[in-house]
Design a protein around this motif. Sequence first.
Motif, PDB file in Angstrom:
ATOM      1  N   THR A  21       8.779   0.548  12.490  1.00 50.73           N
ATOM      2  CA  THR A  21       7.537  -0.189  12.250  1.00 50.73           C
ATOM      3  C   THR A  21       6.325   0.732  12.311  1.00 50.73           C
ATOM      4  N   SER A  22       6.272   1.571  13.358  1.00 53.27           N
ATOM      5  CA  SER A  22       5.100   2.436  13.495  1.00 53.27           C
ATOM      6  C   SER A  22       5.056   3.442  12.347  1.00 53.27           C
ATOM      7  N   LYS A  23       6.231   3.877  11.903  1.00 52.85           N
ATOM      8  CA  LYS A  23       6.263   4.835  10.799  1.00 52.85           C
ATOM      9  C   LYS A  23       5.698   4.203   9.522  1.00 52.85           C
ATOM     10  N   ARG A  24       6.208   3.001   9.224  1.00 48.73           N
ATOM     11  CA  ARG A  24       5.777   2.323   7.989  1.00 48.73           C
ATOM     12  C   ARG A  24       4.290   1.979   8.034  1.00 48.73           C
ATOM     13  N   LEU A  25       3.834   1.502   9.193  1.00 46.57           N
ATOM     14  CA  LEU A  25       2.428   1.113   9.295  1.00 46.57           C
ATOM     15  C   LEU A  25       1.522   2.337   9.229  1.00 46.57           C
ATOM     16  N   LEU A  29      -1.448   2.858   6.600  1.00 48.52           N
ATOM     17  CA  LEU A  29      -2.837   3.033   7.028  1.00 48.52           C
ATOM     18  C   LEU A  29      -3.378   4.380   6.582  1.00 48.52           C
ATOM     19  N   GLN A  30      -2.534   5.418   6.689  1.00 52.47           N
ATOM     20  CA  GLN A  30      -2.966   6.765   6.297  1.00 52.47           C
ATOM     21  C   GLN A  30      -3.327   6.793   4.808  1.00 52.47           C
ATOM     22  N   THR A  31      -2.494   6.137   3.987  1.00 57.62           N
ATOM     23  CA  THR A  31      -2.778   6.088   2.550  1.00 57.62           C
ATOM     24  C   THR A  31      -4.121   5.405   2.295  1.00 57.62           C
ATOM     25  N   ILE A  33      -6.640   5.161   4.373  1.00 57.20           N
ATOM     26  CA  ILE A  33      -7.731   6.014   4.850  1.00 57.20           C
ATOM     27  C   ILE A  33      -7.986   7.120   3.827  1.00 57.20           C
ATOM     28  N   ASP A  34      -6.891   7.741   3.352  1.00 59.98           N
ATOM     29  CA  ASP A  34      -7.019   8.840   2.392  1.00 59.98           C
ATOM     30  C   ASP A  34      -7.696   8.400   1.100  1.00 59.98           C
ATOM     31  N   SER A  35      -7.384   7.169   0.679  1.00 55.20           N
ATOM     32  CA  SER A  35      -7.986   6.701  -0.581  1.00 55.20           C
ATOM     33  C   SER A  35      -9.388   6.139  -0.364  1.00 55.20           C
ATOM     34  N   GLY A  36      -9.832   6.160   0.877  1.00 53.46           N
ATOM     35  CA  GLY A  36     -11.194   5.695   1.160  1.00 53.46           C
ATOM     36  C   GLY A  36     -11.332   4.183   1.188  1.00 53.46           C
ATOM     37  N   THR A  37     -10.207   3.470   1.235  1.00 50.72           N
ATOM     38  CA  THR A  37     -10.257   2.002   1.280  1.00 50.72           C
ATOM     39  C   THR A  37     -10.735   1.523   2.647  1.00 50.72           C
ATOM     40  N   VAL A  38     -10.261   2.198   3.687  1.00 57.52           N
ATOM     41  CA  VAL A  38     -10.703   1.837   5.038  1.00 57.52           C
ATOM     42  C   VAL A  38     -11.193   3.086   5.766  1.00 57.52           C
ATOM     43  N   HIS A  39     -11.955   2.857   6.824  1.00 59.07           N
ATOM     44  CA  HIS A  39     -12.580   3.935   7.587  1.00 59.07           C
ATOM     45  C   HIS A  39     -11.529   4.711   8.386  1.00 59.07           C
ATOM     46  N   ALA A  40     -11.811   5.975   8.649  1.00 55.93           N
ATOM     47  CA  ALA A  40     -10.852   6.827   9.369  1.00 55.93           C
ATOM     48  C   ALA A  40     -10.635   6.370  10.812  1.00 55.93           C
ATOM     49  N   GLN A  41     -11.543   5.526  11.314  1.00 58.94           N
ATOM     50  CA  GLN A  41     -11.353   5.048  12.688  1.00 58.94           C
ATOM     51  C   GLN A  41     -10.421   3.841  12.774  1.00 58.94           C
ATOM     52  N   SER A  42      -9.833   3.472  11.665  1.00 60.64           N
ATOM     53  CA  SER A  42      -8.889   2.351  11.659  1.00 60.64           C
ATOM     54  C   SER A  42      -7.674   2.705  12.515  1.00 60.64           C
ATOM     55  N   VAL A 111       1.417  -6.053   1.298  1.00 65.23           N
ATOM     56  CA  VAL A 111       0.457  -7.125   1.035  1.00 65.23           C
ATOM     57  C   VAL A 111      -0.901  -6.801   1.671  1.00 65.23           C
ATOM     58  N   ILE A 112      -0.888  -5.864   2.634  1.00 70.13           N
ATOM     59  CA  ILE A 112      -2.128  -5.496   3.318  1.00 70.13           C
ATOM     60  C   ILE A 112      -3.221  -5.108   2.312  1.00 70.13           C
ATOM     61  N   ASP A 113      -2.833  -4.405   1.253  1.00 66.18           N
ATOM     62  CA  ASP A 113      -3.822  -4.029   0.228  1.00 66.18           C
ATOM     63  C   ASP A 113      -4.502  -5.268  -0.353  1.00 66.18           C
ATOM     64  N   GLY A 114      -3.679  -6.292  -0.624  1.00 64.13           N
ATOM     65  CA  GLY A 114      -4.210  -7.546  -1.166  1.00 64.13           C
ATOM     66  C   GLY A 114      -5.171  -8.207  -0.190  1.00 64.13           C
ATOM     67  N   PHE A 115      -4.819  -8.182   1.094  1.00 62.76           N
ATOM     68  CA  PHE A 115      -5.677  -8.759   2.137  1.00 62.76           C
ATOM     69  C   PHE A 115      -7.047  -8.071   2.140  1.00 62.76           C
ATOM     70  N   VAL A 116      -6.975  -6.725   2.160  1.00 67.63           N
ATOM     71  CA  VAL A 116      -8.215  -5.946   2.264  1.00 67.63           C
ATOM     72  C   VAL A 116      -9.074  -6.133   1.010  1.00 67.63           C
ATOM     73  N   ALA A 117      -8.409  -6.240  -0.137  1.00 67.98           N
ATOM     74  CA  ALA A 117      -9.153  -6.472  -1.377  1.00 67.98           C
ATOM     75  C   ALA A 117      -9.921  -7.791  -1.293  1.00 67.98           C
ATOM     76  N   GLU A 118      -9.271  -8.816  -0.783  1.00 67.65           N
ATOM     77  CA  GLU A 118      -9.939 -10.122  -0.629  1.00 67.65           C
ATOM     78  C   GLU A 118     -11.092 -10.015   0.363  1.00 67.65           C
ATOM     79  N   TYR A 119     -10.909  -9.198   1.402  1.00 70.19           N
ATOM     80  CA  TYR A 119     -11.978  -8.991   2.386  1.00 70.19           C
ATOM     81  C   TYR A 119     -13.201  -8.385   1.699  1.00 70.19           C
ATOM     82  N   TYR A 120     -12.956  -7.377   0.875  1.00 69.90           N
ATOM     83  CA  TYR A 120     -14.085  -6.756   0.167  1.00 69.90           C
ATOM     84  C   TYR A 120     -14.681  -7.702  -0.870  1.00 69.90           C
TER      85      TYR A 120
END
Length: 314
Positions: A21-25, A29-31, A33-42, A111-120
Motif C-alpha cells: 500500500t505504501s509503495k503504491r501510494l 503521490l510522487q507522480t 508532485i512531479d507533475s505539479g498537480t499537488v504541492h511537495a508538502q503533500s 481514481v485519485i487523479d479524478g478526485f483532485v481534478a474535481e477539487y480544482y
Amino acid sequence: MADTLYLVVPCYNEEQVLPETSKRLTQKLQTMIDSGTVHAQSRILLVNDGSRDRTWEMICELHAQNPLISGLKLSRNKGHQNALLAGLMTAMPLCDMAISLDADLQDDVDVIDGFVAEYYNGCDVVYGVRNKRDTDTVFKRTTAVGFYKFMKALGVDIVENHADYRLMSKRALQGLSEFTEVNLFLRGIVPLIGYKSAVVKYDRHERFAGESKYPLKKMLAFAFDGITSFSVKPIRIITTLGFVIFAISMLALVYALIVWLMGKTVAGWTTLVGSIWMIGGIQLLCLGVIGEYIGKIYGEVKRRPRYIIEDFLQ
Ligand code: UDP
Ligand code: MG
C-alpha cells in the motif's frame, strides 16, 4: 501554486498490506508532485488504530525511510470511523484537501487523479462511488442494497454505494469538525456539510492480502448505528403502530361487550392468549427500540473523546 493533498489511511492490523500500500501510494503521490498537480508538502498519513500486530513498527520504519509518509498513532483501537476522523482532523491544518482511503487498496488508487481534478473544478467534497460490487459476497451485496434503500426510505441523504473513499477540501473538513457527535457515521454526516460536491465512479477490487476487519457483527452494528443516529422515524413508526393497535383493541372491546350483553359468552381462550402474546411482543419490541435511542443519548451526553492521539510522526 498547487495545493497540498493528504491521503489519510486508517490501519488496523494491516502488516500484510502496508508495504504494498505504501509503495503504491508513494508512487501515486510522487507522480502528482512531479507533475505539479499537488504541492511537495503533500503526505500519506497512516493512522494506526491500536493494531495488535506490527503495524505501528512498520509505520515508524516507513516514516524513517520515506519522506512522503507520516504516521499517527491512536492510544487504542477506536474503530474505522474514529481512526478516519483522527486522521482527517490531524491533516486539516496541514492540507488544502484530504482523501480518505482503506489500507487494503480495495479502492482504485488511480481514481485519485479524478478526485483532485474535481477539487480544482471547485468541488469541496468528491465521493467515490463503486460501479459494481462483484468482488463482494452475494450476502454483502444484498444487505448493502437493503441498507441504502432503508436509509433512503427514512429520508437520510446518503450517497449510494459510496464507502469512505472521498476527497474533502479544507473548509469541508472544518465543517466536519463542527459535528461533535460521539456516534460517528461519516457517510451520513458529510452530505450535511453542504458545499459543491461531485461523484467519481470506480471499480472496487478484492482485498489483496489479509482479511476483512468488518465481520458480520461489526457490519450490522455499523448499519444500526447509521440508522439510529440519523433518524427518529423508528420511534414515530412505533407511535403510529401503538395508535393503530389501540384503536383495534377498542373495537374488539365494543364487540366483546355487545356479545356479552347478548348473553352469548364466547369461549375465546385462543384469541385471548394470542392477543396477550402479541401485545406483549410488540411492547417489548417498542421498549427495545426506545431503549436504543436512550442508550444513544447516554453515549452522547457523556461527551467522551472520540480518540486520543498517542504519537504523531509528521
Ligand atoms: N479499520 C480500522 N479500525 C478498525 C477496523 C478497520 O482502522 O477497527 C480500517 C482497516 O484497516 C481498513 C479500513 O478500516 O483500512 C476498512 O476495513 P476493511 O478493509 O477490513 O473493511 P471492508 O473493506 O472489508 O469493509
Ligand atoms: Mg476492505
